[in-house]
Design an enzyme around this catalytic site. Sequence first.
Site, PDB file in Angstrom:
ATOM      1  N   SER A   1       5.350  63.578 -56.467  1.00 18.13           N
ATOM      2  CA  SER A   1       4.925  64.018 -55.142  1.00 18.13           C
ATOM      3  C   SER A   1       3.491  64.550 -55.198  1.00 18.13           C
ATOM      4  O   SER A   1       2.606  63.879 -55.713  1.00 18.13           O
ATOM      5  CB  SER A   1       5.917  65.074 -54.633  1.00 18.13           C
ATOM      6  OG  SER A   1       5.739  65.338 -53.283  1.00 18.13           O
TER       7      SER A   1
ATOM      8  N   ARG B   1      10.900  75.647 -44.691  1.00 19.14           N
ATOM      9  CA  ARG B   1      11.658  75.099 -45.798  1.00 19.14           C
ATOM     10  C   ARG B   1      12.832  74.245 -45.330  1.00 19.14           C
ATOM     11  O   ARG B   1      13.136  73.204 -45.902  1.00 19.14           O
ATOM     12  CB  ARG B   1      12.175  76.249 -46.678  1.00 19.14           C
ATOM     13  CG  ARG B   1      12.865  75.785 -47.935  1.00 19.14           C
ATOM     14  CD  ARG B   1      11.960  74.904 -48.759  1.00 19.14           C
ATOM     15  NE  ARG B   1      12.522  74.609 -50.071  1.00 19.14           N
ATOM     16  CZ  ARG B   1      11.908  73.924 -50.999  1.00 19.14           C
ATOM     17  NH1 ARG B   1      10.699  73.446 -50.759  1.00 19.14           N
ATOM     18  NH2 ARG B   1      12.458  73.706 -52.155  1.00 19.14           N
TER      19      ARG B   1
ATOM     20  N   ASP C   1      13.533  57.183 -50.861  1.00 22.81           N
ATOM     21  CA  ASP C   1      12.520  58.184 -50.504  1.00 22.81           C
ATOM     22  C   ASP C   1      11.837  57.743 -49.215  1.00 22.81           C
ATOM     23  O   ASP C   1      11.124  56.750 -49.191  1.00 22.81           O
ATOM     24  CB  ASP C   1      11.502  58.286 -51.656  1.00 22.81           C
ATOM     25  CG  ASP C   1      10.430  59.352 -51.407  1.00 22.81           C
ATOM     26  OD1 ASP C   1      10.395  59.915 -50.288  1.00 22.81           O
ATOM     27  OD2 ASP C   1       9.650  59.619 -52.339  1.00 22.81           O
TER      28      ASP C   1
ATOM     29  N   HIS D   1      13.475  61.723 -51.612  1.00 20.68           N
ATOM     30  CA  HIS D   1      12.247  62.150 -52.265  1.00 20.68           C
ATOM     31  C   HIS D   1      12.532  62.981 -53.518  1.00 20.68           C
ATOM     32  O   HIS D   1      11.807  62.917 -54.500  1.00 20.68           O
ATOM     33  CB  HIS D   1      11.415  62.956 -51.265  1.00 20.68           C
ATOM     34  CG  HIS D   1      10.046  63.302 -51.745  1.00 20.68           C
ATOM     35  ND1 HIS D   1       9.153  62.358 -52.188  1.00 20.68           N
ATOM     36  CD2 HIS D   1       9.414  64.500 -51.850  1.00 20.68           C
ATOM     37  CE1 HIS D   1       8.019  62.963 -52.545  1.00 20.68           C
ATOM     38  NE2 HIS D   1       8.147  64.248 -52.354  1.00 20.68           N
ATOM     39  N   ASP D   2      13.607  63.759 -53.469  1.00 23.59           N
ATOM     40  CA  ASP D   2      13.967  64.602 -54.607  1.00 23.59           C
ATOM     41  C   ASP D   2      14.429  63.798 -55.826  1.00 23.59           C
ATOM     42  O   ASP D   2      14.658  64.379 -56.888  1.00 23.59           O
ATOM     43  CB  ASP D   2      15.093  65.575 -54.212  1.00 23.59           C
ATOM     44  CG  ASP D   2      14.539  66.923 -53.768  1.00 23.59           C
ATOM     45  OD1 ASP D   2      13.315  67.147 -53.921  1.00 23.59           O
ATOM     46  OD2 ASP D   2      15.325  67.747 -53.274  1.00 23.59           O
TER      47      ASP D   2
END
Lengths: 201, 384
Positions: free
Chosen positions: B163, B233, B328, B361-362
């Site tokens: 990222s 968040r 992602d 994405h993680d």
Amino acid sequence: MEPVSTTMNRGDFNVIASWIKPGERVLDLGCGDGTLLRRLIDERGARGYGIELENAAMLSALENGINVIQTDLEQGLAGFGDGTFDHVVLSRTLQTVLHTENVLNEMLRVGREAVVSFPNFAYWKNRLAVMKGRMPVSEDLPYEWFNTPNLRFFTLLDFESVCQHLGIAIRERQVLDEVGALVHEEANFLGSLAVYRIGRD
Amino acid sequence: MTTSVGAGRTPSHGGVGAVASRFAHFDTELTLQSGASLPAYVLAYETYGTLNAAKSNAILVCHALSGHQHVAGFRADNQNDIGWWDNIVGPGRPLDTDKYFIVGLNNLGGCHGSTGPSSINPATDKPWGADFPVVTVSDWVAAQARLADTFGIDAWAAVIGGSLGGMQALQWTLDFPQRVRSALVIAAAPKLSAENIGFNDVARQAILTDPDFHDGHFYQHGVRPLRGLRLARMLGHITYLSDDQMAEKFGRRQRAGAGSYGFEVEFEVESYLRHQGDKFAGVFDANTYLRMTKALDYFDPAANFNDDLAAALAPATARFLIASFTTDWRFPPSRSREMVNALVKNGQPVVYSEIDCAHGHDSFLMDDAHYHAVIAGFLRQVGS
């Protein structure tokens, strides 16, 4: 499915290598474990990239020191600019491609020339197998009908016809028999594997 | 843009063991891209493995939005405080500490021990707060280069990050081409899309409009903009996951007592996001969050090259590994392929892997067999 290059006679590699000039930029579509590219890099000083979708083969190519790009063959081609490569190689893979015409056109968009090798369905042993009522299984068509990755079954004449249809010029042709020896006559009958160098005039 | 800190945790068994952060003090002024400068600063870092005599086996791990220097191992005083990328660092792991000397740091502007908005501004003897300058990816790379100098590392064997961390790896190859032999740019993009920037701005607005933000000087008021940080968040977290993964993890499952036609937690996904928001707001600095997202927005190495990415990447001499993940949607594979295509256009050495992993994405923090094999295989080629 075993990686193709470890189980098969790769006589077409000799032909392909002879067509690559030193220092050329080469793209190998469906590069497998990278054996051909490694050879072109070592023997010809080629600057090569390979496209390989399958995880295990991609890792083998990586271990072979290849610049391997893991993506779908057609997606990979779409991202490259016109004339990026001197030669785009498609070795024993055209018969597994769904969009045949698109891939041939794309190869000649991103490459100055393309090199294509494929098994000849009209090889006499294949004809004989069909005559006897069975789909052929041979050195160059090593799969059973139910597990083959091949989608297209075609012959030298068929390939030359599609080239004409797409306005593609055939620059050179070499045909090999089942043990990798060059075939000089009755190619569509005696040839098990064909290798073409194509371009646009 | 990531990450859920600790998402990459695995039991630390077989990892690097107990670790402690150290702090490097720099008193040579650092001029930032914005024109502002920092007269002196501290970088918090951790190292794992041993630097060889030739100093040729060093790997820099760059963190993403909410990461820090604690990459691997566990804190001696808290065995549950496991590094955020522990599953990839250690003996026999892809970033093999038997072969490599691994450096993790907290970037400038951070809130885990490096100089940042919550540090004391020597000019005022108060926390910097809003006065801490906006830092860019290039600024971080410049600071990281000075950290490399303190170890006597002329060139990294590899710079790796996911990222925003991947963007730093890419920037290294452009700002210091001679000082990085390979770059591993994972789940990244050559610049943010309008949608990416939009998400970042909503997150920033949540913080900036929190009454407890006090224009960034909340430290003096004895409060923290917890509500804003929590919302930022929660929003961010949604974008780190994939739709399929959320469906599988939460679906529409409801908690006991749901169906009250009110606005308390009813669906499991609400409970999860609120928990993630609370946990993050409890430990992270709002001014750091603002700056990290701004660094993402500004990142665009092709901007000075008429948006010609190939021209921008031409100075790089490193061998690249670009990796993306099929699920992602924050930085989808197409964004990674932009970098691959630019490198291929230039004839630069690049390996690309498009990894089938369910975690959005993680995914870059996950212990996926093919993903880790690709990294290990690529590093074997780089050598130590």
